[in-house]
Design an enzyme around this catalytic site. Structure first.
Site, short mmCIF file in Angstrom:
data_model
loop_
_atom_site.label_atom_id
_atom_site.label_comp_id
_atom_site.label_asym_id
_atom_site.label_seq_id
_atom_site.Cartn_x
_atom_site.Cartn_y
_atom_site.Cartn_z
N GLY A 123 -43.37 15.32 -107.93
CA GLY A 123 -44.13 15.14 -106.69
C GLY A 123 -43.92 13.85 -105.96
N ARG A 170 -37.23 16.72 -105.91
CA ARG A 170 -36.96 16.27 -104.54
C ARG A 170 -36.41 14.85 -104.50
NH1 ARG A 170 -40.20 17.55 -99.77
NH2 ARG A 170 -41.70 18.50 -101.21
N TYR A 227 -43.99 23.89 -92.45
CA TYR A 227 -45.09 22.92 -92.50
C TYR A 227 -44.79 21.65 -91.74
CZ TYR A 227 -42.46 22.59 -96.95
OH TYR A 227 -41.48 22.58 -97.93
N CYS A 272 -33.32 33.83 -83.10
CA CYS A 272 -34.15 34.38 -82.01
C CYS A 272 -35.62 34.10 -82.26
CB CYS A 272 -33.89 35.88 -81.87
SG CYS A 272 -32.23 36.26 -81.30
N GLU A 273 -35.95 32.83 -82.29
CA GLU A 273 -37.32 32.36 -82.49
C GLU A 273 -37.51 31.06 -81.72
OE1 GLU A 273 -39.78 33.73 -84.19
OE2 GLU A 273 -38.70 35.30 -85.32
#
EC number: 4.1.1.20
Length: 411
Positions: free
Chosen positions: A240, A277, A313, A340-341
């Protein structure tokens, strides 16, 4: 001072980005775009920093950040362990040759087939997440004639001050057994009552992209107290630790600083951590080619299919011209994808030269964690390759998908 968010070998020569001694123009010509370019030396150095920070404990790389067989081989050579959370990630661990005793299996809803495969393989530890799973795993282990090591995942009731979608340590989390409600204590009793299970330790993970070390310290203290109550000597405090994505982000804590905080609360316990990460994220740069420039919008040949995080997010990134120098004034541009967004936005209001044009290469740093893992084939766009660079050489460790790959599944 702005945060340096580029991999350790990143260098600019006459305006061209070089990674691992290989220029962006050559990478694009040889491997195409879009592509994830992984700096192997950077990845390795970040992994070693965790090993150095915890020499008397265990470092389990969080495979969900990014995983492929070649990365598994790197981890094995370095001496890291690995955690997986699905049967697919387990299959990658097996394909990469990771010793089964150094693999930990997470997940809140592992199927009986996944558990049976893991136990039969000889997996080092299963992190149990529900009473149903305790009974299910006990039956599987007994049928295979083995005693399976388990850790119990505990929700310590800690607010990590991160996005709600990646906070996992609160009482309302779908993960684990509540400490305050007594479910964790009951789980310990249930495991102890199963002859085919061995209580190996306790596990908690409070969330991702966390910069406040106090939250880690609070979780460690609560978990250490519970470990003392139930007589457990191993404690896995998950991952985290946050990373920076833009030059304006705060400087993240180092592995050594985090371990110092954890150690203050866990004296006498065998400690494990699960960085993902913080190892994979900064090691990789996404390389795109610009197709159109229309007012403030720069369109690239990728988008939300290779990086869904901004849309999911609101993750913020930056971008830089990667293939040439420019003396033109800088203006704010929004980098968008080809899907297409309207929400297909990669980077908002990033300063780029006014003369940016079709055919230019654009680099987005800190693209190694969760981008390839979450990538999709939305709009039937094949997923990009992962190209590892080191000492002037580049090689694909995940090949580019083709239209043939997409069509192969259709009946």
């Amino acid at each position: 001072m702005s945060l340096d968010i580029w991999p350790q070998t990143a260098a600019w020569h006459d305006g061209e980005l070089h990674l691992g001694g290989v220029g962006a123009v050559e990478l694009a010509r040889t491997h195409g775009t879009p592509a994830y370019v992984l700096d192997e030396a950077d990845f390795t150095a970040r992994a070693r920093a965790w090993l150095d920070a915890l020499p008397d404990g265990d470092v389990h790389y969080g495979g969900k950040a990014f995983l492929c067989p070649e990365v598994v081989r790197w981890l094995d050579r370095l001496g890291l362990s690995l955690d997986v959370c699905t049967g697919g990630e387990l299959a990658v661990a097996m394909a990469g040759g990771m010793p089964p005793e150094r693999v930990v299996f997470h997940g809140n809803n592992k199927s009986p087939a996944e558990l049976r495969r893991a136990v039969a393989w000889g997996i080092g530890c299963v992190v149990v997440d529900s009473f149903t799973e305790i009974a299910r795993l006990a039956e599987i282990a007994a049928s295979l004639g083995v005693r399976q090591r388990v850790m119990i995942r505990v929700t310590p009731g800690v607010d990590p001050h991160t996005h709600a979608f990646i906070a996992t340590g609160g009482e309302d989390s779908k993960f684990g057994f509540s400490l305050s409600a007594g479910a964790a204590a009951l789980a310990v009793e249930r495991v102890a009552a199963e002859p085919s299970l061995e209580l190996y330790g306790l596990h908690s993970h409070i969330g991702s992209q966390i910069f406040e070390l106090d939250a880690f310290g609070t979780a460690a203290a609560r978990m250490a107290g519970f470990a003392a109550e139930v007589g457990v000597t191993r404690l896995d405090l998950g991952g985290g630790l946050g990373i920076g994505y833009t030059p304006d982000d705060p400087t993240p804590p180092t592995p050594a600083e985090l371990v110092t905080v954890l150690r203050k609360e866990t004296a006498g316990l065998r400690l494990a951590v699960e960085p993902g990460r913080s190892i994979a994220g900064p090691s990789t740069v996404a390389l795109y080619e610009i197709g159109t420039v229309k007012g403030p919008f720069v369109s690239v040949n990728g988008g939300m299919s290779d990086n869904p995080r901004p849309g999911m997010y609101g993750a913020a990134y930056t971008a830089s011209l990667a293939g040439r120098a420019s003396d033109a004034p800088l203006s704010p541009f929004t980098v968008v994808g080809k899907h297409c967004e309207s929400g297909d936005v990669l980077v908002r209001d990033v300063p780029l030269p006014d003369d940016v044009r079709p055919g230019d290469l654009l680099a987005v740093p800190v693209s190694g964690a969760y981008q390839r893992s979450m990538a999709s084939n939305y709009n039937h766009v094949p997923r990009p390759p992962v190209v590892a660079v080191r000492d002037g050489e580049a090689r694909a460790i995940v090949r580019r998908e083709s239209e043939e790959d997409l069509l192969r599944l259709y009946l």
